[in-house]
Design an enzyme around this catalytic site. Structure first.
Site, short mmCIF file in Angstrom:
data_model
loop_
_atom_site.label_atom_id
_atom_site.label_comp_id
_atom_site.label_asym_id
_atom_site.label_seq_id
_atom_site.Cartn_x
_atom_site.Cartn_y
_atom_site.Cartn_z
N CYS A 84 -3.97 0.89 -2.74
CA CYS A 84 -3.90 -0.36 -1.99
C CYS A 84 -2.83 -1.26 -2.61
O CYS A 84 -2.45 -1.09 -3.77
CB CYS A 84 -5.25 -1.06 -2.02
SG CYS A 84 -6.57 -0.12 -1.20
N GLU A 139 -3.11 -4.20 -3.67
CA GLU A 139 -3.66 -4.91 -4.83
C GLU A 139 -3.50 -4.09 -6.11
O GLU A 139 -3.26 -4.66 -7.18
CB GLU A 139 -5.14 -5.23 -4.59
CG GLU A 139 -5.40 -6.18 -3.45
CD GLU A 139 -5.50 -5.52 -2.07
OE1 GLU A 139 -5.97 -6.19 -1.14
OE2 GLU A 139 -5.09 -4.35 -1.91
N ASN A 168 0.83 -1.20 0.00
CA ASN A 168 0.00 0.00 0.00
C ASN A 168 0.87 1.26 0.00
O ASN A 168 1.98 1.27 0.54
CB ASN A 168 -1.01 0.01 1.15
CG ASN A 168 -0.40 -0.08 2.53
OD1 ASN A 168 0.61 -0.73 2.75
ND2 ASN A 168 -1.02 0.57 3.49
N VAL A 169 0.37 2.29 -0.66
CA VAL A 169 1.06 3.57 -0.77
C VAL A 169 0.03 4.65 -0.43
O VAL A 169 -0.86 4.95 -1.23
CB VAL A 169 1.62 3.79 -2.19
CG1 VAL A 169 2.32 5.15 -2.29
CG2 VAL A 169 2.57 2.67 -2.59
N GLU A 170 0.15 5.19 0.77
CA GLU A 170 -0.82 6.19 1.23
C GLU A 170 -0.50 7.56 0.67
O GLU A 170 0.58 7.79 0.11
CB GLU A 170 -0.85 6.23 2.76
CG GLU A 170 -1.38 4.94 3.35
CD GLU A 170 -1.46 4.95 4.86
OE1 GLU A 170 -2.10 4.05 5.40
OE2 GLU A 170 -0.88 5.86 5.52
N CYS A 188 -10.84 -3.40 -4.01
CA CYS A 188 -9.77 -4.29 -4.47
C CYS A 188 -10.30 -5.65 -4.89
O CYS A 188 -9.77 -6.27 -5.81
CB CYS A 188 -8.71 -4.42 -3.39
SG CYS A 188 -7.75 -2.89 -3.24
N CYS A 216 -10.24 -4.98 0.56
CA CYS A 216 -11.42 -4.12 0.60
C CYS A 216 -12.30 -4.41 -0.62
O CYS A 216 -11.88 -5.09 -1.57
CB CYS A 216 -11.02 -2.65 0.65
SG CYS A 216 -10.30 -2.01 -0.88
#
Length: 141
Positions: free
Chosen positions: A60, A62, A49-51, A96, A93
């Protein structure tokens, strides 16, 4: 090509997903996620994940897998898992699940917290490309 999915494959996917959590960028939630998937031609892909400060544009894990899938030649996902920083399997989620369905279909095997399930079990009655084709065919008549 037929890809065998056995305990060794699931173990490798789990280990790679755990490694991916270490590359996660999660300064806001402090919830690193790593994912790994097997492609029908034998490739193994990972993502984390990369916020983003604009939470709605966070990527996300995925998403990273699907981007890598397309960028490296396409194909179909046949096995998938995702984990948190403790290595616990977690559930993708809803967004995803839809993304994974598009690139793996009902047969995609998902290693979920309750065990291995097909995408058809994880996302029953999913909407996908076939639904769009039905509309196109109806418009022609």
């Amino acid at each position: 090509m037929t890809v065998e999915i056995n305990d060794a494959v699931w173990k490798e996917l789990h280990e790679l997903a755990v490694e991916a959590t270490k590359r996660s960028y999660a300064p806001y939630s402090k919830y690193p996620v790593g994912a790994a998937a097997l492609v029908d031609d034998g490739r193994v892909l990972t993502g984390c994940n990369v916020e983003n400060a604009g939470y709605g544009v966070t990527l996300c894990a995925e998403c990273g897998i699907i981007s890598d899938l397309i960028n490296s030649g396409g194909g179909r996902l046949v096995a998938f898992t995702c984990v948190n920083k403790d290595g616990d399997r977690i559930v993708p989620c809803g967004r995803c699940r839809q993304i994974l369905f598009e690139h793996g279909g009902n047969e995609l095997l998902m290693h979920m917290p309750r065990g291995i399930q097909t995408m058809a079990e994880v996302l029953p009655d999913a909407f996908g490309p076939a639904d769009l084709d039905e509309v196109k065919e109806a418009d022609v008549d």
